[in-house]
Design an enzyme around this catalytic site. Structure first.
Site, PDB file in Angstrom:
ATOM      1  N   TRP A 152       0.826  -1.220   0.000  1.00 36.12           N
ATOM      2  CA  TRP A 152       0.000   0.000   0.000  1.00 36.12           C
ATOM      3  C   TRP A 152       0.853   1.260   0.000  1.00 36.12           C
ATOM      4  O   TRP A 152       0.550   2.217  -0.706  1.00 36.12           O
ATOM      5  CB  TRP A 152      -1.002  -0.013   1.154  1.00 36.12           C
ATOM      6  CG  TRP A 152      -1.874  -1.217   1.042  1.00 36.12           C
ATOM      7  CD1 TRP A 152      -1.916  -2.285   1.889  1.00 36.12           C
ATOM      8  CD2 TRP A 152      -2.813  -1.524  -0.013  1.00 36.12           C
ATOM      9  NE1 TRP A 152      -2.799  -3.224   1.437  1.00 36.12           N
ATOM     10  CE2 TRP A 152      -3.370  -2.785   0.280  1.00 36.12           C
ATOM     11  CE3 TRP A 152      -3.209  -0.864  -1.174  1.00 36.12           C
ATOM     12  CZ2 TRP A 152      -4.311  -3.399  -0.550  1.00 36.12           C
ATOM     13  CZ3 TRP A 152      -4.160  -1.464  -2.001  1.00 36.12           C
ATOM     14  CH2 TRP A 152      -4.690  -2.711  -1.679  1.00 36.12           C
ATOM     15  N   ASP A 184      -1.819   6.843   5.933  1.00 33.50           N
ATOM     16  CA  ASP A 184      -2.889   5.950   5.485  1.00 33.50           C
ATOM     17  C   ASP A 184      -3.168   5.021   6.670  1.00 33.50           C
ATOM     18  O   ASP A 184      -2.327   4.216   7.047  1.00 33.50           O
ATOM     19  CB  ASP A 184      -2.393   5.169   4.262  1.00 33.50           C
ATOM     20  CG  ASP A 184      -3.345   4.048   3.843  1.00 33.50           C
ATOM     21  OD1 ASP A 184      -4.429   3.915   4.450  1.00 33.50           O
ATOM     22  OD2 ASP A 184      -2.992   3.306   2.903  1.00 33.50           O
ATOM     23  N   LYS A 226     -12.924  -1.465   6.775  1.00 36.47           N
ATOM     24  CA  LYS A 226     -12.370  -2.358   7.794  1.00 36.47           C
ATOM     25  C   LYS A 226     -13.061  -2.040   9.131  1.00 36.47           C
ATOM     26  O   LYS A 226     -14.059  -2.659   9.462  1.00 36.47           O
ATOM     27  CB  LYS A 226     -10.853  -2.246   7.894  1.00 36.47           C
ATOM     28  CG  LYS A 226     -10.145  -2.892   6.702  1.00 36.47           C
ATOM     29  CD  LYS A 226      -9.558  -1.887   5.825  1.00 36.47           C
ATOM     30  CE  LYS A 226      -8.573  -2.338   4.802  1.00 36.47           C
ATOM     31  NZ  LYS A 226      -8.896  -3.358   3.853  1.00 36.47           N
TER      32      LYS A 226
HETATM   33  N1  PMP Z   1      -4.300   1.210   2.144  1.00 33.88           N
HETATM   34  C1  PMP Z   1      -4.397   0.132   2.938  1.00 33.88           C
HETATM   35  C2  PMP Z   1      -3.549   0.049   4.163  1.00 33.88           C
HETATM   36  C3  PMP Z   1      -5.288  -0.899   2.604  1.00 33.88           C
HETATM   37  O1  PMP Z   1      -5.382  -1.974   3.385  1.00 33.88           O
HETATM   38  C4  PMP Z   1      -6.082  -0.778   1.430  1.00 33.88           C
HETATM   39  C5  PMP Z   1      -7.086  -1.816   1.028  1.00 33.88           C
HETATM   40  N2  PMP Z   1      -7.040  -3.006   1.633  1.00 33.88           N
HETATM   41  C6  PMP Z   1      -5.915   0.347   0.639  1.00 33.88           C
HETATM   42  C7  PMP Z   1      -5.040   1.334   1.031  1.00 33.88           C
HETATM   43  C8  PMP Z   1      -6.707   0.552  -0.626  1.00 33.88           C
HETATM   44  O2  PMP Z   1      -7.979   0.901  -0.255  1.00 33.88           O
HETATM   45  P1  PMP Z   1      -9.177   1.107  -1.281  1.00 33.88           P
HETATM   46  O3  PMP Z   1      -9.498  -0.245  -1.819  1.00 33.88           O
HETATM   47  O4  PMP Z   1     -10.242   1.675  -0.405  1.00 33.88           O
HETATM   48  O5  PMP Z   1      -8.737   2.047  -2.334  1.00 33.88           O
END
Ligand code: PMP
Length: 358
Positions: free
Chosen positions: A103, A170, A194
């Site tokens: 991520w 994030d 989550k």
């Molecule tokens: N950052 C983290 C830490 C995540 O766990 C996730 C999705 N699991 C994301 C970003 C991406 O999120 P989204 O699918 O809402 O764009």
């Protein structure tokens, strides 16, 4: 049909009462004679929902007056880009990043489309199995960006780095799981799916005073200042996702808030990691001191001998979603706020049962 023990990494388990109340609101919302998803987002009924959701975030996380709370769209993946866009200088901009895996790697890729990236620290050298520590944060970057919990690897920052430049985070997979000092961050963003609610809305908590300093003319939808100005209603908000998030945050407040859930989450993590360490057949997949309380990653020491039997056993026990992310394999048990300790016990029992039969 009985409900499964849902260890999915997100979208994930939410409290039963949240599912019940949201289903009922889709049929008819608060005696209005209308469904939640057919009323106007400008109606007093929905404006109240939005305001309540924002105010619950404030209370639960003790958000200081300097910071604004927004419910936007686009997922945390848009947050990668938006965070850089709103904080990186237009001319000669540099964002500082800590790379802890998938991520944050994606966040870096988006920032590189806007300006320069300085890699402040990274755990790539050991396949992201740990969280970098004791690194110096340069003062010549526009901000420092971290991912507080790496959902895929199962690693989590246990202490937040001190940073002179604005700190952006994030927090998609550990927000509301434990107490945090929001005043240390100038931007927090998190996809809802989550610990907050269903997919479809993304939470932003932003220090108002740090905006508008990039010298960049931002598209309205990507400009956090525009959304603040319009009370998170610049365009039609994702009404259902915001409403369910509100219900879930009400549930969290009712059970004692973030301090209480932190204790519960610690107990769940202790139970599962305790078994991973005790059981001869399993091993943890990350550095012990950086283990995430939200996503426990582990594997069988001898997959060829035991995987087939174990997979049958946990499925028979009503467990869902413990296969590791496709990029890493093994197992990942996500223990978000609404997952009960009883569910964790069911997984631990399956692991013990496997050991007995081996
Ligand atoms: N950052 C983290 C830490 C995540 O766990 C996730 C999705 N699991 C994301 C970003 C991406 O999120 P989204 O699918 O809402 O764009």
């Amino acid at each position: 049909m009985s409900k499964k023990h849902n260890f999915s990494a997100g979208p994930c388990v939410l409290p039963d009462e949240v599912f019940e109340k949201s289903a009922s609101a889709v049929r008819e919302f608060n005696g209005t004679g209308l469904s939640l998803i057919e009323i106007s987002h400008r109606s007093p009924e929905f404006v109240e929902v939005m305001e309540r959701a924002r105010s619950l975030v404030r209370t639960l996380l003790n958000v200081p007056q300097t910071h604004e709370v927004l419910f936007l769209q686009g997922g945390a993946s848009l947050g990668f880009y938006m965070s850089a866009l709103n904080f990186m200088k237009n001319e000669g901009g540099v964002g500082g990043y800590v790379d802890t895996g998938t991520w944050s790697t994606k966040a870096i890729k988006e920032a590189e489309k806007i300006g320069k990236v300085k890699m402040v620290a990274s755990s790539k050298d050991d396949d992201f199995r740990y969280i970098p520590k004791d690194f110096d944060v340069p003062t010549d970057v526009d901000y420092l960006h971290i991912t507080t919990n790496n959902t895929i690897r199962g690693t989590q920052f246990k202490s937040i780095p001190e940073s002179k430049p604005p700190l952006l985070a994030d927090m998609s997979s550990d927000i509301f799981s434990k107490s945090i000092d929001v005043s240390k961050f100038d931007l927090i963003y998190a996809g809802a799916q989550k610990n907050m609610g269903p997919a479809g809305t993304t939470l932003y908590i932003v220090n108002r005073e740090k905006l508008g300093k990039t010298g960049r003319d931002l598209p309205s939808m990507l400009d956090l200042a525009v959304h603040i100005d319009k009370d998170s209603m610049y365009n039609t908000p994702p009404v259902f996702a915001v409403y369910v998030s509100m219900l879930n945050l009400e549930w969290l407040e009712k059970i004692g808030g973030v301090a209480e859930i932190q204790k519960k989450n610690a107990a769940k993590a202790e139970l599962l990691y305790g078994e991973i360490d005790r059981n001869e057949l399993f091993e943890g997949a990350t550095a012990v001191e950086d283990r995430s309380t939200m996503n426990a990653t582990f594997r069988l020491k001898d997959e060829d001998t035991h995987a087939e039997r174990f997979d049958k056993m946990w499925k028979a026990a009503g467990i869902n979603g413990i296969k590791g992310h496709r990029s890493v394999g093994g197992y990942r048990a996500s223990m978000y706020n609404a997952l009960t300790k009883e569910s964790v016990q069911v997984l631990v029992d399956a692991m013990r049962e496997l050991e007995k039969k081996a």
